[in-house]
Design a protein around this motif. Structure first.
Motif, PDB file in Angstrom:
ATOM      1  N   ALA A 124      39.122  67.744  82.420  1.00 39.59           N
ATOM      2  CA  ALA A 124      37.454  68.149  82.810  1.00 39.59           C
ATOM      3  C   ALA A 124      36.971  69.148  82.104  1.00 39.59           C
ATOM      4  CB  ALA A 124      37.459  67.746  84.205  1.00 39.59           C
ATOM      5  N   LEU A 125      37.651  70.248  82.484  1.00 35.84           N
ATOM      6  CA  LEU A 125      37.409  71.635  82.191  1.00 35.84           C
ATOM      7  C   LEU A 125      37.384  71.733  80.422  1.00 35.84           C
ATOM      8  CD1 LEU A 125      36.470  74.309  82.818  1.00 35.84           C
ATOM      9  CD2 LEU A 125      38.926  74.993  82.808  1.00 35.84           C
ATOM     10  N   SER A 126      38.413  71.072  79.736  1.00 35.07           N
ATOM     11  CA  SER A 126      38.564  71.120  78.543  1.00 35.07           C
ATOM     12  C   SER A 126      37.452  70.489  77.807  1.00 35.07           C
ATOM     13  CB  SER A 126      39.974  70.558  78.077  1.00 35.07           C
ATOM     14  OG  SER A 126      40.885  71.649  78.489  1.00 35.07           O
ATOM     15  N   LEU A 127      37.322  69.185  78.377  1.00 34.98           N
ATOM     16  CA  LEU A 127      36.149  68.546  77.814  1.00 34.98           C
ATOM     17  C   LEU A 127      34.626  69.014  78.105  1.00 34.98           C
ATOM     18  CD1 LEU A 127      37.235  64.980  79.224  1.00 34.98           C
ATOM     19  CD2 LEU A 127      37.161  65.611  76.782  1.00 34.98           C
ATOM     20  N   ALA A 128      34.720  69.515  79.231  1.00 34.62           N
ATOM     21  CA  ALA A 128      33.312  70.419  79.392  1.00 34.62           C
ATOM     22  C   ALA A 128      32.967  71.643  78.296  1.00 34.62           C
ATOM     23  CB  ALA A 128      33.082  71.028  80.893  1.00 34.62           C
ATOM     24  N   ALA A 129      34.367  72.162  78.124  1.00 37.08           N
ATOM     25  CA  ALA A 129      34.287  73.563  77.095  1.00 37.08           C
ATOM     26  C   ALA A 129      33.821  72.938  75.768  1.00 37.08           C
ATOM     27  CB  ALA A 129      35.566  74.219  77.134  1.00 37.08           C
ATOM     28  N   PHE A 130      34.501  71.755  75.443  1.00 37.43           N
ATOM     29  CA  PHE A 130      34.389  71.221  74.221  1.00 37.43           C
ATOM     30  C   PHE A 130      33.135  70.845  73.870  1.00 37.43           C
ATOM     31  CE2 PHE A 130      34.142  67.566  71.296  1.00 37.43           C
ATOM     32  CZ  PHE A 130      34.924  67.979  70.168  1.00 37.43           C
ATOM     33  N   SER A 131      32.358  70.128  75.061  1.00 36.12           N
ATOM     34  CA  SER A 131      30.961  69.731  74.855  1.00 36.12           C
ATOM     35  C   SER A 131      30.192  70.751  74.673  1.00 36.12           C
ATOM     36  CB  SER A 131      30.862  68.763  76.234  1.00 36.12           C
ATOM     37  OG  SER A 131      29.303  68.556  76.265  1.00 36.12           O
ATOM     38  N   GLY A 132      30.216  71.889  75.490  1.00 31.00           N
ATOM     39  CA  GLY A 132      29.408  73.137  75.345  1.00 31.00           C
ATOM     40  C   GLY A 132      29.383  73.808  73.948  1.00 31.00           C
ATOM     41  N   VAL A 133      30.555  73.749  73.468  1.00 33.36           N
ATOM     42  CA  VAL A 133      30.561  74.401  72.011  1.00 33.36           C
ATOM     43  C   VAL A 133      30.058  73.516  70.913  1.00 33.36           C
ATOM     44  CG1 VAL A 133      32.192  75.037  69.986  1.00 33.36           C
ATOM     45  CG2 VAL A 133      32.854  75.630  72.217  1.00 33.36           C
ATOM     46  N   GLY A 134      30.300  72.219  71.045  1.00 31.59           N
ATOM     47  CA  GLY A 134      29.494  71.319  70.248  1.00 31.59           C
ATOM     48  C   GLY A 134      28.139  71.251  70.398  1.00 31.59           C
ATOM     49  N   HIS A 135      27.534  71.275  71.828  1.00 34.11           N
ATOM     50  CA  HIS A 135      25.996  71.447  71.698  1.00 34.11           C
ATOM     51  C   HIS A 135      25.696  72.400  71.299  1.00 34.11           C
ATOM     52  CE1 HIS A 135      22.190  71.416  73.799  1.00 34.11           C
ATOM     53  NE2 HIS A 135      22.470  70.501  74.241  1.00 34.11           N
ATOM     54  N   ALA A 136      26.172  73.674  71.145  1.00 31.42           N
ATOM     55  CA  ALA A 136      25.607  74.844  70.530  1.00 31.42           C
ATOM     56  C   ALA A 136      25.731  74.678  69.059  1.00 31.42           C
ATOM     57  CB  ALA A 136      26.526  76.270  70.975  1.00 31.42           C
ATOM     58  N   VAL A 137      26.706  74.205  68.486  1.00 33.39           N
ATOM     59  CA  VAL A 137      26.825  74.042  67.094  1.00 33.39           C
ATOM     60  C   VAL A 137      25.666  72.912  66.392  1.00 33.39           C
ATOM     61  CG1 VAL A 137      28.229  72.784  65.324  1.00 33.39           C
ATOM     62  CG2 VAL A 137      29.212  74.438  66.907  1.00 33.39           C
ATOM     63  N   TRP A 138      25.412  71.867  67.275  1.00 30.33           N
ATOM     64  CA  TRP A 138      24.593  70.933  66.754  1.00 30.33           C
ATOM     65  C   TRP A 138      23.040  71.279  66.944  1.00 30.33           C
ATOM     66  CZ3 TRP A 138      20.680  68.458  69.384  1.00 30.33           C
ATOM     67  CH2 TRP A 138      20.911  68.234  70.851  1.00 30.33           C
ATOM     68  N   ASN A 139      23.003  72.164  67.774  1.00 24.45           N
ATOM     69  CA  ASN A 139      21.563  72.669  68.144  1.00 24.45           C
ATOM     70  C   ASN A 139      21.426  74.119  66.885  1.00 24.45           C
ATOM     71  OD1 ASN A 139      19.722  72.680  70.773  1.00 24.45           O
ATOM     72  ND2 ASN A 139      21.743  71.702  71.091  1.00 24.45           N
ATOM     73  N   PHE A 140      22.322  74.486  66.406  1.00 25.42           N
ATOM     74  CA  PHE A 140      22.272  75.490  65.192  1.00 25.42           C
ATOM     75  C   PHE A 140      22.032  74.937  63.981  1.00 25.42           C
ATOM     76  CE2 PHE A 140      24.511  77.725  61.745  1.00 25.42           C
ATOM     77  CZ  PHE A 140      23.749  78.786  61.924  1.00 25.42           C
ATOM     78  N   LEU A 141      22.814  73.660  63.804  1.00 26.06           N
ATOM     79  CA  LEU A 141      22.503  72.728  62.658  1.00 26.06           C
ATOM     80  C   LEU A 141      20.889  72.321  62.560  1.00 26.06           C
ATOM     81  CD1 LEU A 141      26.070  71.167  62.300  1.00 26.06           C
ATOM     82  CD2 LEU A 141      25.169  73.135  61.011  1.00 26.06           C
ATOM     83  N   THR A 142      20.564  72.042  63.963  1.00 26.18           N
ATOM     84  CA  THR A 142      19.062  71.342  64.019  1.00 26.18           C
ATOM     85  C   THR A 142      18.190  72.298  63.684  1.00 26.18           C
ATOM     86  OG1 THR A 142      20.004  69.779  65.745  1.00 26.18           O
ATOM     87  CG2 THR A 142      17.587  70.109  65.588  1.00 26.18           C
ATOM     88  N   LYS A 143      18.330  73.537  64.125  1.00 26.17           N
ATOM     89  CA  LYS A 143      17.454  74.583  63.662  1.00 26.17           C
ATOM     90  C   LYS A 143      17.326  74.933  62.162  1.00 26.17           C
ATOM     91  CE  LYS A 143      14.732  77.985  63.747  1.00 26.17           C
ATOM     92  NZ  LYS A 143      13.359  77.894  63.833  1.00 26.17           N
ATOM     93  N   ARG A 144      18.470  74.709  61.612  1.00 33.23           N
ATOM     94  CA  ARG A 144      18.653  75.127  60.161  1.00 33.23           C
ATOM     95  C   ARG A 144      18.212  73.892  59.199  1.00 33.23           C
ATOM     96  NH1 ARG A 144      23.503  78.513  57.951  1.00 33.23           N
ATOM     97  NH2 ARG A 144      22.145  78.420  56.299  1.00 33.23           N
ATOM     98  N   SER A 145      18.216  72.789  59.791  1.00 35.77           N
ATOM     99  CA  SER A 145      17.846  71.298  59.200  1.00 35.77           C
ATOM    100  C   SER A 145      16.436  71.473  58.478  1.00 35.77           C
ATOM    101  CB  SER A 145      18.290  70.198  59.872  1.00 35.77           C
ATOM    102  OG  SER A 145      17.242  70.146  60.905  1.00 35.77           O
ATOM    103  N   VAL A 146      16.289  70.863  57.316  1.00 36.58           N
ATOM    104  CA  VAL A 146      14.909  70.637  56.982  1.00 36.58           C
ATOM    105  C   VAL A 146      14.090  69.567  57.469  1.00 36.58           C
ATOM    106  CG1 VAL A 146      13.461  70.375  54.906  1.00 36.58           C
ATOM    107  CG2 VAL A 146      15.627  71.394  54.635  1.00 36.58           C
ATOM    108  N   GLY A 147      14.497  68.397  57.522  1.00 37.18           N
ATOM    109  CA  GLY A 147      13.879  67.335  58.570  1.00 37.18           C
ATOM    110  C   GLY A 147      14.485  67.150  59.751  1.00 37.18           C
ATOM    111  N   LYS A 148      13.893  68.007  60.966  1.00 43.09           N
ATOM    112  CA  LYS A 148      14.472  67.969  62.140  1.00 43.09           C
ATOM    113  C   LYS A 148      14.683  66.703  62.724  1.00 43.09           C
ATOM    114  CE  LYS A 148      13.856  73.110  62.681  1.00 43.09           C
ATOM    115  NZ  LYS A 148      13.959  72.954  61.322  1.00 43.09           N
ATOM    116  N   GLU A 149      13.420  65.659  62.751  1.00 43.96           N
ATOM    117  CA  GLU A 149      13.604  64.417  63.299  1.00 43.96           C
ATOM    118  C   GLU A 149      14.749  63.639  62.778  1.00 43.96           C
ATOM    119  OE1 GLU A 149       9.837  63.033  62.912  1.00 43.96           O
ATOM    120  OE2 GLU A 149       8.910  64.327  64.671  1.00 43.96           O
ATOM    121  N   GLY A 150      14.554  63.744  61.382  1.00 44.32           N
ATOM    122  CA  GLY A 150      15.681  62.741  60.801  1.00 44.32           C
ATOM    123  C   GLY A 150      17.035  63.193  61.218  1.00 44.32           C
ATOM    124  N   PHE A 151      17.532  64.540  61.179  1.00 43.53           N
ATOM    125  CA  PHE A 151      18.669  64.820  61.538  1.00 43.53           C
ATOM    126  C   PHE A 151      19.013  64.723  62.859  1.00 43.53           C
ATOM    127  CE2 PHE A 151      21.499  68.507  63.191  1.00 43.53           C
ATOM    128  CZ  PHE A 151      22.565  68.344  62.213  1.00 43.53           C
TER     129      PHE A 151
END
Length: 201
Positions: free
Chosen positions: A5-32
């Motif tokens: 459970a702890l490993s899944l939570a940590a993985f989820s947190g890292v993944g969340h930060a990554v896709w938020n970073f990519l969303t910010k950098r994306s051109v079409g945010k709604e499509g992304f």
């Protein structure tokens, strides 16, 4: 199980930060964001078929999945708008402040009460999210997310967190009404439908 459970939570947190970073950098945010939701649904399809295929889904599960989809769909829409005009270092901490509100809704509507240790865990989590975007250790950096609340991107980010917190409480109840994989897959199907309607509107 606790380590998993702890490993899944940590993985989820890292993944969340990554896709938020990519969303910010994306051109079409709604499509992304639409592709993120859609690919989650596609990824869950084989898991749903293996572990939840043929499961009977009660009407109450549809109700909670639809409610969660509405609030998390609003969360995604608000987040996209917030990132269009706001800095990641300000928008992300505010948009991830939902753990502050979840205990409030859980106490008001679900009758749940957190232990002192649970409250301490939420406080540490919020502190970590709040400070993760700081470029320096200073009073200016510490209060910058709060001072930014008079700007539209930060206001949208705060609404993002509130929407996510309500959706999380709906999930808490909904996932207990049916097989978990069935509920999560149903939720993402509804998310794709609702977010598609939002983009096309």
């Amino acid at each position: 199980m606790e380590l998993l459970a702890l490993s899944l939570a940590a993985f989820s947190g890292v993944g969340h930060a990554v896709w938020n970073f990519l969303t910010k950098r994306s051109v079409g945010k709604e499509g992304f964001l639409w592709w993120i939701i859609f690919l989650r649904m596609v990824f869950l399809l084989p898991l749903f078929a293996i572990w939840a295929g043929g499961v009977s889904i009660p009407l109450v599960s549809l109700f909670y999945a639809a409610g969660s989809a509405v609030f998390f769909g609003a969360c995604m829409a608000l987040m996209g708008k917030a990132y269009e005009g706001g800095d990641l270092s300000l928008v992300y901490p505010l948009s991830r402040s939902s753990p502050v509100y979840i205990p409030i809704w859980a106490a008001l509507f679900l009758g749940e009460r957190l232990s002192p240790l649970g409250l301490a865990g939420i406080a540490v989590t919020c502190l970590g999210v709040y400070t993760v975007g700081f470029e320096e250790i200073s009073l200016k950096a510490l209060i910058s997310p709060i001072r930014s609340l008079n700007t539209r991107p930060s206001q949208l980010a705060l609404l993002t967190a509130i929407s996510a917190s309500i959706g999380a409480c709906s999930d808490q109840v909904g996932v207990g009404t049916v097989q978990p994989f069935a509920y999560v897959f149903l939720f993402f199907v509804m998310m794709v439908v609702l977010y598609s309607a939002y983009i096309l509107a």
